[in-house]
Design a protein around this motif. Structure first.
Motif, PDB file in Angstrom:
ATOM      1  N   ILE A 175      45.126  53.129  37.269  1.00 18.58           N
ATOM      2  CA  ILE A 175      44.708  53.481  38.632  1.00 18.58           C
ATOM      3  C   ILE A 175      43.273  53.019  38.895  1.00 18.58           C
ATOM      4  CG2 ILE A 175      44.172  55.425  40.161  1.00 18.58           C
ATOM      5  CD1 ILE A 175      46.554  56.900  38.821  1.00 18.58           C
ATOM      6  N   VAL A 176      42.382  53.331  37.962  1.00 20.25           N
ATOM      7  CA  VAL A 176      40.956  53.053  38.157  1.00 20.25           C
ATOM      8  C   VAL A 176      40.677  51.555  38.234  1.00 20.25           C
ATOM      9  CG1 VAL A 176      38.720  53.200  36.977  1.00 20.25           C
ATOM     10  CG2 VAL A 176      40.139  55.217  37.197  1.00 20.25           C
ATOM     11  N   ARG A 177      41.400  50.747  37.463  1.00 13.61           N
ATOM     12  CA  ARG A 177      41.125  49.307  37.474  1.00 13.61           C
ATOM     13  C   ARG A 177      41.512  48.650  38.799  1.00 13.61           C
ATOM     14  NH1 ARG A 177      44.842  45.977  33.448  1.00 13.61           N
ATOM     15  NH2 ARG A 177      43.217  44.531  33.971  1.00 13.61           N
ATOM     16  N   ASN A 178      42.271  49.365  39.636  1.00  8.25           N
ATOM     17  CA  ASN A 178      42.662  48.823  40.930  1.00  8.25           C
ATOM     18  C   ASN A 178      41.820  49.347  42.088  1.00  8.25           C
ATOM     19  OD1 ASN A 178      44.945  47.061  40.310  1.00  8.25           O
ATOM     20  ND2 ASN A 178      45.846  48.926  39.500  1.00  8.25           N
ATOM     21  N   LEU A 179      40.832  50.181  41.802  1.00  5.54           N
ATOM     22  CA  LEU A 179      39.944  50.666  42.854  1.00  5.54           C
ATOM     23  C   LEU A 179      38.935  49.586  43.224  1.00  5.54           C
ATOM     24  CD1 LEU A 179      39.203  54.288  41.583  1.00  5.54           C
ATOM     25  CD2 LEU A 179      40.763  53.598  43.401  1.00  5.54           C
ATOM     26  N   PRO A 180      38.716  49.361  44.518  1.00  4.20           N
ATOM     27  CA  PRO A 180      37.798  48.296  44.941  1.00  4.20           C
ATOM     28  C   PRO A 180      36.337  48.744  44.978  1.00  4.20           C
ATOM     29  CG  PRO A 180      38.869  49.220  46.850  1.00  4.20           C
ATOM     30  CD  PRO A 180      39.443  49.924  45.651  1.00  4.20           C
ATOM     31  N   LEU A 181      35.914  49.539  44.021  1.00  2.00           N
ATOM     32  CA  LEU A 181      34.533  50.001  43.942  1.00  2.00           C
ATOM     33  C   LEU A 181      33.838  49.280  42.799  1.00  2.00           C
ATOM     34  CD1 LEU A 181      35.276  53.800  44.351  1.00  2.00           C
ATOM     35  CD2 LEU A 181      34.537  52.214  46.120  1.00  2.00           C
ATOM     36  N   HIS A 182      32.507  49.130  42.909  1.00  2.00           N
ATOM     37  CA  HIS A 182      31.777  48.271  41.979  1.00  2.00           C
ATOM     38  C   HIS A 182      32.011  48.518  40.494  1.00  2.00           C
ATOM     39  CE1 HIS A 182      28.886  46.002  39.826  1.00  2.00           C
ATOM     40  NE2 HIS A 182      28.230  47.090  39.478  1.00  2.00           N
ATOM     41  N   PRO A 183      31.759  49.657  39.947  1.00  2.00           N
ATOM     42  CA  PRO A 183      31.910  49.701  38.484  1.00  2.00           C
ATOM     43  C   PRO A 183      33.355  49.551  38.027  1.00  2.00           C
ATOM     44  CG  PRO A 183      31.348  51.876  39.336  1.00  2.00           C
ATOM     45  CD  PRO A 183      31.286  50.925  40.478  1.00  2.00           C
ATOM     46  N   PHE A 184      34.307  49.946  38.875  1.00  2.00           N
ATOM     47  CA  PHE A 184      35.707  49.891  38.473  1.00  2.00           C
ATOM     48  C   PHE A 184      36.307  48.504  38.645  1.00  2.00           C
ATOM     49  CE2 PHE A 184      35.147  54.311  40.165  1.00  2.00           C
ATOM     50  CZ  PHE A 184      34.976  54.883  38.920  1.00  2.00           C
ATOM     51  N   GLU A 185      35.765  47.713  39.550  1.00  2.00           N
ATOM     52  CA  GLU A 185      36.319  46.369  39.741  1.00  2.00           C
ATOM     53  C   GLU A 185      36.051  45.478  38.532  1.00  2.00           C
ATOM     54  OE1 GLU A 185      32.636  44.608  42.399  1.00  2.00           O
ATOM     55  OE2 GLU A 185      34.492  45.164  43.370  1.00  2.00           O
ATOM     56  N   LEU A 186      35.144  45.869  37.669  1.00  2.00           N
ATOM     57  CA  LEU A 186      34.912  45.121  36.434  1.00  2.00           C
ATOM     58  C   LEU A 186      36.083  45.268  35.465  1.00  2.00           C
ATOM     59  CD1 LEU A 186      31.149  45.915  35.823  1.00  2.00           C
ATOM     60  CD2 LEU A 186      32.136  43.822  36.746  1.00  2.00           C
ATOM     61  N   LEU A 187      36.890  46.309  35.627  1.00  3.74           N
ATOM     62  CA  LEU A 187      38.056  46.511  34.774  1.00  3.74           C
ATOM     63  C   LEU A 187      39.263  45.700  35.231  1.00  3.74           C
ATOM     64  CD1 LEU A 187      37.881  50.369  34.281  1.00  3.74           C
ATOM     65  CD2 LEU A 187      37.242  48.600  32.645  1.00  3.74           C
ATOM     66  N   ALA A 188      39.218  45.153  36.436  1.00  2.00           N
ATOM     67  CA  ALA A 188      40.316  44.337  36.933  1.00  2.00           C
ATOM     68  C   ALA A 188      40.442  43.091  36.059  1.00  2.00           C
ATOM     69  CB  ALA A 188      40.074  43.936  38.377  1.00  2.00           C
ATOM     70  N   PRO A 189      41.624  42.490  35.996  1.00  2.63           N
ATOM     71  CA  PRO A 189      41.789  41.306  35.176  1.00  2.63           C
ATOM     72  C   PRO A 189      40.775  40.223  35.518  1.00  2.63           C
ATOM     73  CG  PRO A 189      43.917  42.074  35.916  1.00  2.63           C
ATOM     74  CD  PRO A 189      42.881  42.897  36.625  1.00  2.63           C
ATOM     75  N   GLY A 190      39.989  39.836  34.533  1.00  6.85           N
ATOM     76  CA  GLY A 190      38.958  38.823  34.724  1.00  6.85           C
ATOM     77  C   GLY A 190      37.722  39.303  35.429  1.00  6.85           C
ATOM     78  N   GLY A 191      37.628  40.594  35.708  1.00  6.42           N
ATOM     79  CA  GLY A 191      36.479  41.132  36.447  1.00  6.42           C
ATOM     80  C   GLY A 191      35.160  40.945  35.748  1.00  6.42           C
ATOM     81  N   ILE A 192      35.151  41.004  34.444  1.00  8.22           N
ATOM     82  CA  ILE A 192      33.916  40.819  33.684  1.00  8.22           C
ATOM     83  C   ILE A 192      33.464  39.373  33.701  1.00  8.22           C
ATOM     84  CG2 ILE A 192      32.902  41.018  31.362  1.00  8.22           C
ATOM     85  CD1 ILE A 192      34.801  43.345  30.876  1.00  8.22           C
ATOM     86  N   LEU A 193      34.424  38.453  33.818  1.00  8.21           N
ATOM     87  CA  LEU A 193      34.100  37.034  33.784  1.00  8.21           C
ATOM     88  C   LEU A 193      33.563  36.512  35.112  1.00  8.21           C
ATOM     89  CD1 LEU A 193      37.169  35.712  31.776  1.00  8.21           C
ATOM     90  CD2 LEU A 193      34.876  36.173  30.924  1.00  8.21           C
ATOM     91  N   ARG A 194      33.796  37.252  36.189  1.00  4.53           N
ATOM     92  CA  ARG A 194      33.320  36.797  37.504  1.00  4.53           C
ATOM     93  C   ARG A 194      31.817  36.980  37.607  1.00  4.53           C
ATOM     94  NH1 ARG A 194      37.769  40.281  39.850  1.00  4.53           N
ATOM     95  NH2 ARG A 194      39.594  39.028  39.454  1.00  4.53           N
ATOM     96  N   PRO A 195      31.128  36.056  38.307  1.00  6.19           N
ATOM     97  CA  PRO A 195      29.659  36.194  38.438  1.00  6.19           C
ATOM     98  C   PRO A 195      29.228  37.304  39.360  1.00  6.19           C
ATOM     99  CG  PRO A 195      30.434  34.169  39.511  1.00  6.19           C
ATOM    100  CD  PRO A 195      31.618  34.856  38.908  1.00  6.19           C
TER     101      PRO A 195
END
Length: 85
Positions: free
Chosen positions: A65-85
């Motif tokens: 659930i949390v990885r799909n929230l469009p909020l800043h710290p949680f969007e890093l958990l989305a697939p590839g979120g850490i790799l995005r600049p």
């Protein structure tokens, strides 16, 4: 899984950190099952209290659930979120 098979741990972590964390446990379970099929005895069973298993189930659901929230710290958990600049 593809990134892990390619040996790219950083990209695998960026795509799904929970899978990377749980992979050793999955591997142990699959190896135990395979040994049980071939020699009739698997690896030693690890005892986990029911509350730990329920907590793991809750953690997996919350992570999904949390990885799909469009909020800043949680969007890093989305697939590839850490790799995005």
């Amino acid at each position: 899984m593809h990134q892990l098979l390619e040996g790219n741990l950083r990209a695998a972590w960026a795509m799904n950190p929970l899978t990377v964390l749980l992979l050793p446990f999955l591997t142990y379970g699959l190896a135990s099952h395979a040994l049980c099929e071939f020699r009739g005895r698997g690896l030693p069973r690890l005892f986990m209290p029911a509350v730990w298993i329920r907590a793991l189930c809750v953690a997996i659901i919350l992570f999904g659930i949390v990885r799909n929230l469009p909020l800043h710290p949680f969007e890093l958990l989305a697939p590839g979120g850490i790799l995005r600049p």
